[in-house]
Design a protein around this motif. Structure first.
Motif, PDB file in Angstrom:
ATOM      1  N   GLU A 264       0.852  -1.200   0.000  1.00  0.00           N
ATOM      2  CA  GLU A 264       0.000   0.000   0.000  1.00  0.00           C
ATOM      3  C   GLU A 264       0.878   1.237   0.000  1.00  0.00           C
ATOM      4  O   GLU A 264       1.928   1.245   0.650  1.00  0.00           O
ATOM      5  N   SER A 265       0.420   2.288  -0.653  1.00  0.00           N
ATOM      6  CA  SER A 265       1.120   3.565  -0.606  1.00  0.00           C
ATOM      7  C   SER A 265       0.210   4.570   0.094  1.00  0.00           C
ATOM      8  O   SER A 265      -0.985   4.638  -0.175  1.00  0.00           O
ATOM      9  N   VAL A 266       0.788   5.314   1.030  1.00  0.00           N
ATOM     10  CA  VAL A 266       0.008   6.248   1.839  1.00  0.00           C
ATOM     11  C   VAL A 266       0.574   7.659   1.653  1.00  0.00           C
ATOM     12  O   VAL A 266       1.785   7.849   1.690  1.00  0.00           O
ATOM     13  N   ASP A 267      -0.303   8.632   1.470  1.00  0.00           N
ATOM     14  CA  ASP A 267       0.113  10.025   1.309  1.00  0.00           C
ATOM     15  C   ASP A 267       0.631  10.558   2.647  1.00  0.00           C
ATOM     16  O   ASP A 267      -0.125  10.667   3.610  1.00  0.00           O
ATOM     17  N   ALA A 268       1.934  10.879   2.679  1.00  0.00           N
ATOM     18  CA  ALA A 268       2.572  11.287   3.943  1.00  0.00           C
ATOM     19  C   ALA A 268       2.618  12.804   4.106  1.00  0.00           C
ATOM     20  O   ALA A 268       3.321  13.308   4.979  1.00  0.00           O
ATOM     21  N   SER A 269       1.852  13.537   3.297  1.00  0.00           N
ATOM     22  CA  SER A 269       1.889  15.001   3.420  1.00  0.00           C
ATOM     23  C   SER A 269       0.864  15.493   4.448  1.00  0.00           C
ATOM     24  O   SER A 269       0.720  16.682   4.658  1.00  0.00           O
TER      25      SER A 269
END
Ligand SMILES: Nc1ncnc2c1ncn2[C@@H]1O[C@H](COP(=O)(O)OP(=O)(O)O)[C@@H](O)[C@H]1O
Ligand SMILES: O=C(O)C1=C[C@@H](OP(=O)(O)O)[C@@H](O)[C@H](O)C1
Ligand SMILES: [Mg+2]
Length: 162
Positions: free
Chosen positions: A139-144
């Protein structure tokens, strides 16, 4: 509920270690760099200085294989070894914190991370090279977003509610 470990990966500065206190209430948490510091009896920068990156990667792999937690906060270079990626994908779930290079750099440039000493140009090419490796994550998670939002999103993924 997914009982297997969630391995949090991402470049230096994506905010992995900051998630520690946010995961605390939802299970066991381990920061791989802290495990390494306990194993070696010195901080990461000192270990790098004394023994170099190759030796650090050896200890990092050993720490990864030893650690037992619901949430494992890795160091950015854990993906450098294909065996580490296989380990994480086979034992649990690999979650990538995704943040543009410029934001990572702003957060790390004044820190004492040993690789930062190489300067912005080299660190950016490291970012580009590793990008393909982080894409191996489940999974890729938006870290902003805020650490709280990021942690809540990942906890929901683990608890099967996302
Ligand atoms: N979600 C966030 N938003 C803004 N700043 C953050 C966030 N997460 C971490 N930071 C800041 O970025 C820096 C690096 O965070 P850290 O958790 O050590 O990253 P990593 O472990 O991925 O290298 C710290 O100064 C931290 O306070
Ligand atoms: O990207 C890397 O190679 C490294 C990242 C660091 O961890 P963070 O990603 O938590 O900064 C730490 O393990 C070491 O300085 C090497
Ligand atoms: Mg960290």
């Amino acid at each position: 509920m997914n009982d297997k470990p969630f391995y949090i990966v991402g470049f230096m500065g994506t905010g992995k270690s900051t998630l520690f206190s946010f995961f605390k209430e939802s299970g066991e948490v381990a920061d791989l760099d802290s495990v390494i510091e306990a194993m070696t009896g010195m901080d990461i920068a000192t270990y790098f200085d004394r023994y170099g990156e190759k030796a650090f990667r050896d200890v990092e792999t050993e720490a990864l294989q030893r650690v037992d937690a619901d949430y494992v906060l890795t160091g950015g270079g854990v993906v450098e070894r294909p065996e580490n990626i296989s380990w994480m994908r086979e034992r649990g779930t690999m979650i990538h914190l995704n943040l543009p290079f410029e934001d990572c750099w702003e957060r790390i440039k004044d820190s004492n991370r040993p690789l930062v000493k190489k300067g912005q140009v080299e660190v950016q090419s490291l970012y580009k090279r590793r990008d393909a490796l982080y894409r191996e994550a489940d999974e890729s998670v938006d870290a902003s977003r805020t650490p709280q939002d990021i942690a809540e999103h990942i906890i929901r993924l683990k608890e099967g509610k996302a």
